[in-house]
Design an enzyme around this catalytic site. Structure first.
Site, PDB file in Angstrom:
ATOM      1  N   LYS A  15      45.683  32.216  25.585  1.00 19.59           N
ATOM      2  CA  LYS A  15      46.702  33.112  25.033  1.00 19.59           C
ATOM      3  C   LYS A  15      47.982  32.360  24.639  1.00 19.59           C
ATOM      4  CE  LYS A  15      48.303  34.430  29.604  1.00 19.59           C
ATOM      5  NZ  LYS A  15      49.737  34.484  29.833  1.00 19.59           N
ATOM      6  N   ARG A  87      54.323  41.099  34.218  1.00 22.69           N
ATOM      7  CA  ARG A  87      53.359  40.403  35.049  1.00 22.69           C
ATOM      8  C   ARG A  87      52.572  41.391  35.924  1.00 22.69           C
ATOM      9  NH1 ARG A  87      53.181  35.036  35.895  1.00 22.69           N
ATOM     10  NH2 ARG A  87      55.140  34.544  34.896  1.00 22.69           N
ATOM     11  N   ARG A 124      38.768  20.619  31.854  1.00 22.91           N
ATOM     12  CA  ARG A 124      40.017  20.228  31.201  1.00 22.91           C
ATOM     13  C   ARG A 124      40.483  18.867  31.725  1.00 22.91           C
ATOM     14  NH1 ARG A 124      44.242  24.949  31.220  1.00 22.91           N
ATOM     15  NH2 ARG A 124      44.291  24.572  33.450  1.00 22.91           N
ATOM     16  N   ARG A 159      43.691  17.975  36.576  1.00 28.55           N
ATOM     17  CA  ARG A 159      44.727  18.523  37.449  1.00 28.55           C
ATOM     18  C   ARG A 159      44.110  18.905  38.784  1.00 28.55           C
ATOM     19  NH1 ARG A 159      47.917  23.048  34.188  1.00 28.55           N
ATOM     20  NH2 ARG A 159      47.147  24.132  35.990  1.00 28.55           N
ATOM     21  N   ARG A 170      42.402  32.098  41.648  1.00 24.98           N
ATOM     22  CA  ARG A 170      43.449  32.414  40.681  1.00 24.98           C
ATOM     23  C   ARG A 170      43.003  33.612  39.818  1.00 24.98           C
ATOM     24  NH1 ARG A 170      44.155  27.645  36.722  1.00 24.98           N
ATOM     25  NH2 ARG A 170      44.365  26.263  38.482  1.00 24.98           N
TER      26      ARG A 170
END
Ligand SMILES: [Zn+2]
Length: 212
Positions: A15, A87, A124, A159, A170
């Protein structure tokens, strides 16, 4: 005037990339973090209040964020992208009641399968030398372990929090908070879903159609 957009999507749904492209379409991206910093820099009464809250180590409350948005957004002249705010459902209701107030608004949900998203995130890699972002399955470097952009070797790093366990957790937290927001915008007839597992260009074409 194009509708205001509220971008909703899990971390890794793409996004942020799409929101950045919409700026070229005349949208203004609202980042509450940037607004906080610029208000402090301007030294307004509100800025001084925010500065006090932050220097005490407290979180800036929703009412203060709303005051900041009201002071900085001209919702009748500029089309905004809200990304990262609201949020949660309380903030979504507040944003509607105090700022958008019935103005044409669409909530765009970047829908993506949990498995696809986990795959995307765990593959990633970031070049520790220049910051270029890769994905081992969809955007691998041309030569393995060599950065396309800066040519450095063995600098592609993962990461620490991009592991399956962390990502799953998450995503669960995200789903729990986004569901009430989706219901809220759906009830208003303002919810649009985009298949965020599609390639970047396809997703952007879908967005262009939505905003008209
Ligand atoms: Zn690099």
């Amino acid at each position: 005037m194009k509708p205001h957009l509220i971008i909703l999507g899990a971390p890794g749904s793409g996004k942020g990339t799409q929101a950045a492209k919409l700026i070229e379409k005349g949208y203004k991206h609202i980042s509450t973090g940037d607004l906080l910093r610029s208000e402090i820099a301007k030294g307004t009464e509100l800025g001084q209040k925010v500065s006090g809250i932050i220097s005490r180590g407290d979180l800036v409350d929703d009412n203060t964020v709303m005051a900041l948005l009201k002071a900085n957004c001209d919702v009748d002249k500029v089309s905004y992208i809200f990304d990262g705010f609201p949020r949660n459902i309380a903030q979504a209701e507040m944003l509607e009641a105090e700022l958008l107030q019935g103005r044409k608004t669409l909530a765009v949900y970047f829908n993506i399968d949990l498995g696809v998203l986990t795959d995307r995130v765990v593959n990633r890699r970031t070049c520790s030398n220049c910051g270029e972002i890769y994905n081992l399955t969809t955007k691998a470097p041309r030569v393995p372990n060599v950065c396309d952009k800066c040519g450095a070797q063995n600098t592609l790093t993962q990461r620490k929090d991009d592991t399956v366990e962390v990502v799953s957790n998450r995503l669960k937290i995200f789903a729990d908070t986004v569901d009430p927001m989706l219901a809220f915008y759906k009830a208003k007839g303002a919810l649009v879903e985009i298949d965020a597992s599609l390639p970047e260009k396809t997703v952007f074409s879908a967005l262009e159609k939505i905003i008209g």
